[in-house]
Design an enzyme around this catalytic site. Structure first.
Site, PDB file in Angstrom:
ATOM      1  N   TYR A 141      45.571  31.369  44.825  1.00 48.24           N
ATOM      2  CA  TYR A 141      44.646  32.441  45.222  1.00 48.24           C
ATOM      3  C   TYR A 141      43.417  32.461  44.306  1.00 48.24           C
ATOM      4  O   TYR A 141      42.272  32.430  44.761  1.00 48.24           O
ATOM      5  CB  TYR A 141      45.355  33.807  45.186  1.00 48.24           C
ATOM      6  CG  TYR A 141      44.375  34.944  45.256  1.00 48.24           C
ATOM      7  CD1 TYR A 141      43.692  35.219  46.434  1.00 48.24           C
ATOM      8  CD2 TYR A 141      44.067  35.707  44.128  1.00 48.24           C
ATOM      9  CE1 TYR A 141      42.745  36.224  46.482  1.00 48.24           C
ATOM     10  CE2 TYR A 141      43.123  36.706  44.170  1.00 48.24           C
ATOM     11  CZ  TYR A 141      42.469  36.966  45.349  1.00 48.24           C
ATOM     12  OH  TYR A 141      41.524  37.948  45.394  1.00 48.24           O
TER      13      TYR A 141
HETATM   14  C1  WQD Z   1      49.169  45.418  37.240  1.00 50.21           C
HETATM   15  C2  WQD Z   1      50.148  45.516  36.079  1.00 50.21           C
HETATM   16  C3  WQD Z   1      52.181  44.263  36.380  1.00 50.21           C
HETATM   17  C4  WQD Z   1      53.883  46.759  39.561  1.00 50.21           C
HETATM   18  C5  WQD Z   1      46.636  41.338  40.816  1.00 50.21           C
HETATM   19  C6  WQD Z   1      46.054  39.996  41.100  1.00 50.21           C
HETATM   20  C7  WQD Z   1      44.572  40.044  40.951  1.00 50.21           C
HETATM   21  C8  WQD Z   1      43.954  41.164  41.771  1.00 50.21           C
HETATM   22  C9  WQD Z   1      44.647  42.448  41.544  1.00 50.21           C
HETATM   23  C10 WQD Z   1      43.135  40.480  43.945  1.00 50.21           C
HETATM   24  C11 WQD Z   1      50.801  44.182  35.732  1.00 50.21           C
HETATM   25  C12 WQD Z   1      52.457  45.743  36.275  1.00 50.21           C
HETATM   26  C13 WQD Z   1      53.066  46.196  38.605  1.00 50.21           C
HETATM   27  C14 WQD Z   1      55.070  47.436  39.144  1.00 50.21           C
HETATM   28  C15 WQD Z   1      54.527  46.923  36.863  1.00 50.21           C
HETATM   29  N1  WQD Z   1      44.066  40.902  43.166  1.00 50.21           N
HETATM   30  N2  WQD Z   1      53.377  46.267  37.282  1.00 50.21           N
HETATM   31  N3  WQD Z   1      55.343  47.482  37.798  1.00 50.21           N
HETATM   32  O1  WQD Z   1      48.668  41.477  38.490  1.00 50.21           O
HETATM   33  O2  WQD Z   1      46.826  42.728  37.283  1.00 50.21           O
HETATM   34  O3  WQD Z   1      46.368  41.689  39.474  1.00 50.21           O
HETATM   35  O4  WQD Z   1      46.039  42.271  41.687  1.00 50.21           O
HETATM   36  O5  WQD Z   1      42.054  40.066  43.716  1.00 50.21           O
HETATM   37  O6  WQD Z   1      44.092  38.830  41.343  1.00 50.21           O
HETATM   38  O7  WQD Z   1      46.609  39.064  40.198  1.00 50.21           O
HETATM   39  O8  WQD Z   1      47.764  43.697  39.391  1.00 50.21           O
HETATM   40  O9  WQD Z   1      48.681  45.781  40.283  1.00 50.21           O
HETATM   41  O10 WQD Z   1      50.048  43.658  40.525  1.00 50.21           O
HETATM   42  O11 WQD Z   1      49.787  44.691  38.283  1.00 50.21           O
HETATM   43  O12 WQD Z   1      54.844  46.987  35.658  1.00 50.21           O
HETATM   44  O13 WQD Z   1      55.867  47.955  39.946  1.00 50.21           O
HETATM   45  O14 WQD Z   1      51.221  46.369  36.482  1.00 50.21           O
HETATM   46  O15 WQD Z   1      53.180  43.534  35.697  1.00 50.21           O
HETATM   47  O16 WQD Z   1      50.942  44.116  34.345  1.00 50.21           O
HETATM   48  P1  WQD Z   1      47.479  42.332  38.554  1.00 50.21           P
HETATM   49  P2  WQD Z   1      49.089  44.475  39.723  1.00 50.21           P
END
Ligand code: WQD
Length: 325
Positions: A141
């Site tokens: 992605y």
């Molecule tokens: C945020 C933090 C999780 C869920 C992703 C894509 C990025 C962009 C945005 C599109 C992380 C933690 C999550 C949960 C948790 N997408 N978490 N418990 O990974 O920063 O970014 O989405 O462009 O490209 O990679 O976002 O919201 O998935 O996670 O602890 O139930 O929350 O581990 O640290 P991320 P996210």
């Protein structure tokens, strides 16, 4: 003049449509409705249903609507799915962009805004991520977004198009209930889903090298993201009117890190629910900290985020689809 907004029936795209129409711009939406919802497109805004892979369709839309600028958001965005289906992601996100740029060149469209992502940086080992931080995407992605930026800049240079690539950080919240994010792919909707099911939220690892051990991100309200598009569209207008092309690559974040634990605590405050989480294993590939430097976008466009994290959470909570109703 008319702006074409691809992906305008999606969560972020429909916010962009709203910002632009509120500012008096004329827009037309192209969306294949694979992830979008026609109900998000405001009345009076034409929706052309089709894919950006369909060149004859694009040629017709650009011609019939007199399109002079394009904001391209239509794309697939599930990181995990992109690992399983890289060919599909490259086709949708890179080939689709290439076809769209071909149609834009042919129709003499001189303004092009590309929806990119902080995922182009991978796991940046810096306090604040600037646009000069090396791009080392970790997923197909993220690769498609980086390859997309290369394509946009190269086509802009070769064909005299004023371009901008906007690298969104962690988007959350909603400006209106009918535009809300209905996918459950990110922290805020994932926590809401657990709470709705009467389950504790999950924290994916609390042993990171961060102040409270949980990952730190830069959350940004979707209404602020939408306003950044409007600001950049106006800048590209000025450039195109002056016969200039040039490219802009801009982070769109607030420049403020918020940890997973802080987000969950705030969700508890906003909802009044017990949010004591279960701490589980780290999720593979999660960087400890990704926070934007927002200096360049503020210097270039005078844009600044207006909404805080609490308003992202409150607006998302108020507009979520209640499972029991
Ligand atoms: C945020 C933090 C999780 C869920 C992703 C894509 C990025 C962009 C945005 C599109 C992380 C933690 C999550 C949960 C948790 N997408 N978490 N418990 O990974 O920063 O970014 O989405 O462009 O490209 O990679 O976002 O919201 O998935 O996670 O602890 O139930 O929350 O581990 O640290 P991320 P996210």
């Amino acid at each position: 003049m008319t702006w074409l907004i691809t992906g305008g029936a999606g969560y972020i795209g429909s916010h962009v449509v709203t910002s632009m129409t509120d500012a008096g711009e004329r827009v037309v939406v192209v969306d294949d409705l694979s992830g979008g919802d026609a109900a998000r497109v405001p009345e009076g805004v034409p929706l052309e249903r089709g894919t950006v892979l369909d060149r004859p369709f694009l040629d017709r839309v650009l011609r019939e609507h007199g399109v002079r600028g394009i904001v391209h958001l239509a794309a697939k965005k599930a990181v995990g799915e992109s690992v399983e289906r890289p060919l599909f992601y490259y086709e949708q996100n890179v080939t689709g962009l290439q076809v769209l740029l071909g149609a834009a060149v042919e129709a003499d469209v001189r303004r092009f805004v590309f929806s990119s992502s902080a995922s182009v940086y991978g796991t940046p080992d810096v306090e604040l991520v600037t646009e000069e931080t090396p791009c080392l995407p970790l997923s197909p992605y993220g690769e498609t977004k980086l390859a997309g930026e290369w394509l946009v800049r190269a086509a802009g240079r070769a064909h005299g198009i004023a371009t901008a690539c906007l690298r969104y950080f962690n988007v959350a919240g909603t400006a209106a209930p009918e535009l809300a994010d209905t996918g459950v792919f990110n922290l805020v909707p994932m926590v809401f889903q657990r709470l709705d099911a009467g389950l504790p939220p999950l924290v994916f690892g609390d042993d990171y090298a961060t102040p409270d051990g949980t990952c730190v991100r830069d959350y940004i309200h979707v209404a602020d993201i939408a306003d950044a598009h409007l600001a950049v569209a106006h800048r590209l207008d000025e450039r195109a009117a002056a016969g200039e092309a040039g490219d802009l690559t801009l982070n769109v974040g607030r420049g403020e890190g918020v940890s997973v634990r802080e987000m969950i605590d705030l969700i508890g405050e906003v909802t009044g629910l017990d949010v004591t989480p279960d701490v589980v294993e780290r999720r593979p590939g999660d960087p400890a900290k990704v926070v934007a430097s927002s200096e360049r976008i503020s210097a270039e466009l005078g844009w600044k985020a207006r909404h805080d994290v609490r308003s992202m959470i409150a607006s998302a909570w108020e507009s979520r689809v209640h499972p029991a109703e």
